[in-house]
Scaffold this active site. Structure first.
Site, mmCIF file in Angstrom:
data_model
loop_
_atom_site.group_PDB
_atom_site.id
_atom_site.type_symbol
_atom_site.label_atom_id
_atom_site.label_comp_id
_atom_site.label_asym_id
_atom_site.label_seq_id
_atom_site.Cartn_x
_atom_site.Cartn_y
_atom_site.Cartn_z
ATOM 1 N N LYS A 1 0.839 -1.204 0.000
ATOM 2 C CA LYS A 1 0.000 0.000 0.000
ATOM 3 C C LYS A 1 0.871 1.250 0.000
ATOM 4 O O LYS A 1 2.007 1.207 0.470
ATOM 5 C CB LYS A 1 -0.842 0.023 1.296
ATOM 6 C CG LYS A 1 -1.963 -0.985 1.333
ATOM 7 C CD LYS A 1 -2.758 -0.843 2.624
ATOM 8 C CE LYS A 1 -3.902 -1.841 2.696
ATOM 9 N NZ LYS A 1 -4.935 -1.646 1.665
ATOM 10 N N ARG B 1 -10.298 -11.499 2.267
ATOM 11 C CA ARG B 1 -11.176 -12.545 1.727
ATOM 12 C C ARG B 1 -10.489 -13.910 1.770
ATOM 13 O O ARG B 1 -11.165 -14.946 1.863
ATOM 14 C CB ARG B 1 -11.607 -12.167 0.302
ATOM 15 C CG ARG B 1 -10.470 -12.032 -0.664
ATOM 16 C CD ARG B 1 -10.852 -11.272 -1.917
ATOM 17 N NE ARG B 1 -10.895 -9.814 -1.710
ATOM 18 C CZ ARG B 1 -11.194 -8.932 -2.660
ATOM 19 N NH1 ARG B 1 -11.472 -9.349 -3.880
ATOM 20 N NH2 ARG B 1 -11.207 -7.640 -2.397
HETATM 21 N N1 BES Z 1 -8.002 -3.678 4.479
HETATM 22 C C1 BES Z 1 -8.200 -3.320 3.127
HETATM 23 C C2 BES Z 1 -9.511 -2.570 2.899
HETATM 24 C C3 BES Z 1 -9.676 -1.207 3.531
HETATM 25 C C4 BES Z 1 -9.482 -0.076 2.775
HETATM 26 C C5 BES Z 1 -10.072 -1.074 4.837
HETATM 27 C C6 BES Z 1 -9.663 1.175 3.345
HETATM 28 C C7 BES Z 1 -10.258 0.170 5.394
HETATM 29 C C8 BES Z 1 -10.056 1.297 4.643
HETATM 30 C C9 BES Z 1 -8.228 -4.560 2.248
HETATM 31 O O1 BES Z 1 -7.462 -5.626 2.669
HETATM 32 C C10 BES Z 1 -7.696 -4.143 0.906
HETATM 33 O O2 BES Z 1 -6.582 -3.742 0.860
HETATM 34 N N2 BES Z 1 -8.532 -4.220 -0.125
HETATM 35 C C11 BES Z 1 -8.166 -3.789 -1.423
HETATM 36 C C12 BES Z 1 -8.704 -4.803 -2.402
HETATM 37 C C13 BES Z 1 -8.176 -4.644 -3.802
HETATM 38 C C14 BES Z 1 -6.724 -5.021 -3.839
HETATM 39 C C15 BES Z 1 -8.987 -5.504 -4.725
HETATM 40 C C16 BES Z 1 -8.777 -2.416 -1.689
HETATM 41 O O3 BES Z 1 -9.907 -2.181 -1.265
HETATM 42 O O4 BES Z 1 -8.090 -1.590 -2.273
HETATM 43 ZN ZN ZN Z 2 -5.438 -5.501 2.036
#
Ligand code: BES
Ligand code: ZN
Ligand code: ZN
Length: 482
Positions: free
Chosen positions: A262, A336
């Site tokens: 990230k 997931r």
């Molecule tokens: N933990 C994150 C989702 C999240 C985003 C929680 C913002 C709280 C605030 C999750 O594991 C994630 O990173 N999801 C990705 C999925 C994508 C790679 C398909 C996302 O939402 O960007």
């Molecule tokens: Zn994530």
């Protein structure tokens, strides 16, 4: 905080501050309010407070006029917010005790319970790691209910259990990742379980390998911190229901994204990626005390998603406990993966109904902002049960679609399913992925990425975890009828 119910007239209550709700367009003239209302200084708008000192004819040291907005829209959820906001206002002024006046139509069990909850929720401070002795807290709170019926003591007790459990979840969720790796989260669950008389079992790496949880283990392998699957069991003395409710919560103690790392800005908030798991532990704490008539088991898969030298790579293929193979196209879609194995395990353990809660996707925040959690389900009756419980508790959730067409996006030539779809409808494809592992068990998925924590403080809540959806889960269990 000690909460008491008082049936004497409000004027007789000796307390630091008597909280009096005032409403837009309604001229409250008691308790010294008249001049402020006349001059327009107090308009009754939500989260508006005016503190009066040495009010005449009242035993309280102060009167706090607290805006409740439009009287016609003032429900238990608004009262909860009003009381929490008032308590936060009074704590700043170092007032140590307070009371709220609930009369007329507002002396129902629902309102009394919400007032007790508001007081306890408003008293919560995320200051566990601050040194020094300027802790802000109210010692005592009184719900003044001169017109109240008999069952109100139970309502206060229930509100107290709910709000204390919600605060338990908030405090756990607020722990930083260095102090709360997976095994520490498991220790916290064990400690709570022991205190509440619940059975708690923690499955560690060897056991997870034996069970074939390749999806969960794939996420865990990039971190030096070992994974854990927390299992907490509640069994009623006399089950009035054949149902066995499984509560599955995402417990990513920190989400760097893994190799699909990230951006650094705001990454500190990824310590909140275990809010779903923390909510399940908090819900079990309340369930242990309120004793609903059905079996409830919580399953919390805990991992740290790190880009270590052993981390899984984009393109890796893992085999989940259910036997399905998954192509990991993005290591940041890790929630997931761990939930896939936890849902399969919950089914394996005999759960007949499932609810999961997870800070799963940024896409749900795009869709619903920070107001509603996204609610997905494979079963209309189960969806309605959870929506009813959420409505009763003032926790906002919005139903989202799960059409078969969305499944197309998760197809890959190399494995049974991919862990991401295209860019659009990301919260839905994530839910579709989970549905493959809930299979035919009635299931609800709550995407709480936008509602599990606040980026900025609000009048009734500090910055940080909200403790959603603890109250909905507890209500779901306590209101259960087959
Ligand atoms: N933990 C994150 C989702 C999240 C985003 C929680 C913002 C709280 C605030 C999750 O594991 C994630 O990173 N999801 C990705 C999925 C994508 C790679 C398909 C996302 O939402 O960007
Ligand atoms: Zn994530
Ligand atoms: Zn995550």
């Amino acid at each position: 905080m000690k909460i008491t119910l008082e049936r004497n007239p409000a004027e007789q209550i000796a307390t630091g501050a008597l909280i009096v709700p005032v409403f837009e367009g309604e001229k409250e003239s008691h308790f010294g309010a008249a001049p402020l209302v006349e001059s327009g200084e107090v308009a009754g708008k939500a989260a508006e407070f005016a503190l009066l000192h040495n009010p005449t004819g009242v035993a309280a040291a102060r009167v706090l006029l607290a805006g409740g907005g439009k009287a016609g829209r003032f429900d238990a959820a608004e009262l909860r917010k009003l009381v929490a906001g008032a308590v936060r206002f009074l704590k700043e002024k170092k007032v140590l005790s307070a009371a709220v006046l609930l009369d007329g139509s507002r002396s129902s069990a629902e309102f009394v319970s919400a007032a007790a909850e508001g007081a306890i929720l408003g008293d919560y401070e995320p200051d566990r790691h601050k040194t020094g002795n300027d802790k802000k807290s109210l010692a005592a709170f009184t719900v003044v209910c001169p017109d109240g019926a008999a069952e109100l003591d139970t309502a206060i007790a229930r509100g107290q259990v709910l709000a204390e459990s919600q605060n338990f979840t908030r405090a756990l969720a607020n722990e930083p990742a260095n102090l709360l790796p997976p095994l520490k989260m498991a220790a916290a669950a064990r400690e709570m379980s022991q205190e509440q008389g619940l059975a708690c079992e923690v499955l560690e790496r060897g056991e997870l390998e034996r069970l074939g949880m390749g999806a969960l283990l794939g996420v865990a392998q990039g971190s030096a911190a070992p994974p854990a699957l927390i299992v907490i069991r509640y069994r009623p003395q006399q089950a009035a229901s054949a149902a066995h409710l499984g509560l599955v919560g995402k417990g990513v103690t920190f989400d760097t994204g893994g190799i699909s790392i990230k951006p650094s800005e705001g990454m500190e908030k990824m310590k909140y990626d275990m809010c779903g798991g923390a909510a399940m532990i908090g819900a079990m704490r309340a369930i242990a005390q309120l004793k609903p008539p059905l079996a409830v088991t919580a399953f919390i898969p805990c991992v740290e998603n790190m880009p270590g030298s052993r981390a899984q790579r984009p393109g890796d293929i893992v085999t989940a406990m259910s036997g399905k193979t998954i192509e990991v196209l993005n290591t940041d879609a890790e929630g997931r993966l761990i939930l896939a194995d936890a849902l399969a395990y919950a089914r394996h353990m005999g759960c007949t109904h499932l609810v999961d809660a997870a800070t799963l996707t940024g896409a749900i925040v795009v869709a619903l902002g920070h107001i509603h959690a996204g609610l997905f389900s494979n079963n209309d009756a189960m969806r309605d049960r959870v929506l009813r419980a959420a409505r009763a508790e003032g926790e906002r959730m919005w139903p989202m679609p799960l059409d078969e067409d969305y499944k197309e996006g998760l197809k890959t030539p190399f494995a049974d399913i991919a862990n991401i779809g295209s860019r659009w409808g990301g919260a839905i494809t994530a839910a579709i992925f989970l549905r493959e592992f809930a299979e035919d068990t009635p299931w609800v998925h709550l995407d709480i990425a936008g509602t599990a924590y606040l980026d900025e403080a609000q009048p009734h809540m500090p910055k940080g975890p909200t403790g959603l959806p603890v109250r909905t889960l507890v209500r779901l269990a306590t209101d259960w009828v087959d």
